[in-house]
Design an enzyme around this catalytic site. Sequence first.
Site, PDB file in Angstrom:
ATOM      1  N   GLY A   3       0.867  -1.624   0.186  1.00  0.00           N
ATOM      2  CA  GLY A   3      -0.193  -0.242  -0.096  1.00  0.00           C
ATOM      3  C   GLY A   3       0.863   1.403   0.174  1.00  0.00           C
ATOM      4  N   MET A  55       2.868  10.552   1.619  1.00  0.00           N
ATOM      5  CA  MET A  55       3.987  10.076   2.310  1.00  0.00           C
ATOM      6  C   MET A  55       4.872   8.830   2.860  1.00  0.00           C
ATOM      7  SD  MET A  55       4.352  13.754   2.986  1.00  0.00           S
ATOM      8  CE  MET A  55       3.261  14.595   2.600  1.00  0.00           C
ATOM      9  N   ASP A  77      -5.306  12.508  13.778  1.00  0.00           N
ATOM     10  CA  ASP A  77      -4.788  12.389  12.307  1.00  0.00           C
ATOM     11  C   ASP A  77      -5.810  10.958  12.890  1.00  0.00           C
ATOM     12  OD1 ASP A  77      -5.993  12.467   9.542  1.00  0.00           O
ATOM     13  OD2 ASP A  77      -4.354  11.700   9.281  1.00  0.00           O
ATOM     14  N   ASP A  96       0.429   4.252  11.818  1.00  0.00           N
ATOM     15  CA  ASP A  96      -0.287   6.051  11.249  1.00  0.00           C
ATOM     16  C   ASP A  96       0.457   7.668  12.285  1.00  0.00           C
ATOM     17  OD1 ASP A  96       0.989   8.645   9.594  1.00  0.00           O
ATOM     18  OD2 ASP A  96      -1.038   7.517   7.945  1.00  0.00           O
TER      19      ASP A  96
END
Length: 503
Positions: free
Chosen positions: A25, A29, A153, A171
């Site tokens: 994937g 970034m 996030d 992440d």
Amino acid sequence: MEAGWDDVRAGELIDGRYELVDPAGKGGMAQIWRAHDRKTGRQVAVKFLRLDTEDLRQLDTQEQEEELGHRRLRFIREAGLLAFLRHPNIPEQYAFGTHGGVPYLVMYHVVGINLRTFLNEYTPLPPTVAVSAAAQIAGALVHAHERDVVHRDLKPENLMISERGVGFLIDFGIGKQLGIESTLTQPGSTLGTPGYQAPEQIQGEEATAATDVYSFCCVFYELLTGRPPFVTNDRDGSVERQHLRTTPLRPSDLAAGIGDALDELVLRGLAKEPEQRPTMREILDVLGEFTPRPGDPEPRPWLPNDPTRPFRALDENTAANRSPEQEPAGGTRDDEDGGWLDPDAIELLCSAAERELEEGEPGGAVSELAGLVSRVREEWGRRPLVRQVWELTAGGLWLAGDFGAAARLYENIADDLVRGNNPRERADRAVFGLRAARCRLESDGDTGAAINVATEAGYTAAALPEPYAMQVETERREAADRISELLAARDGGLDSGATPGRE
């Protein structure tokens, strides 16, 4: 332009041990590869920083260099945060470095789907499924917040459900540690993802733990109802406007089976003012009242990625569902204890022990792990789950006041389970050595030995890359503070010349 992820190929060996298998994937970034760890035989994920994205190509040379510098620093910061966080619902980081000029980090590979895909495929969810998924993520956030780390996030795309139903918070690319100044965010800029941003994020204000609470409750709302709390419409206007001004409907207005306690919890978490929101610890305490119990039936309809399973499965025989990388080395055998230990059961026991330690009250789960310390090492060698058992046991012994036993276990982790010499492993050895020294301080008051360990750790930190140096320095400062307290309490006061430090 520097080399980018397109220059990375299947079959390449990273850090002399991680063989790239195939791309798993990519985002704006980073590029993720699945890889095989030749040393342990396990499957891992290798995350590379992307250095050649389309938005970079549109910048002039100077702007490219500046943007690349920011991206590299953010990547280093993410590696530092992951090295600092150890929780069953946060993928563990194994290594960090550069390959062909491209920064990478190696972490636990989650075999599963992200929460966005999960919602798309299985909505509407039974409330017990929604609560089970939310509770696991809440546990990860409690761990992060108690270490002053905010994610910034939270959204379904940054959450995963494994094949075994384990939820993962992933992440930390724009995460940060509170109290540390950052030059990576421009003043007035907004972080997060539209639809899940807290009002203060939309207005460009500093994010706090309460900001994560708001975003978490946006996700939880979607788990409960199948839709986010706000959607664009002609009456209320844009999603951003509604996040700033509109009170959402109660989840029970949109879905059946949701009681008042969950309604109130979600609405409190979506309060416009950060100080009016509950903490993640308070949220987790409420969710814990609604999660399944061991032996409860599985939800209907059946789900292949069932987040209730980690709560229900303590009494299940899950050996048939064990994935190949979780099989004990050397095959299977019978013994006087009924066969091989079940990794699923041990992972659940570790999760329970983690909760006990977070609450500062080691109990039954920690005691059970303590009785398995020798056996897991015998059956599983040096795999990560063995170290997790040992770490949690040592932490429980420390909290229980058995400092001598805790010190011996920390020393054994450093000597026996951390064998390599890459930056991550050098940092880990230093950290466990410091923890052992702190336990020795409490058991026998030997400040001289502790000073030597702290001083040596300072030299180690000075030779490590930034994220690992930060990890060691945090632990070293805590040891140094305790040494200073003990010296100050002795006759004659503090001997400042004996305070541990780094030249």
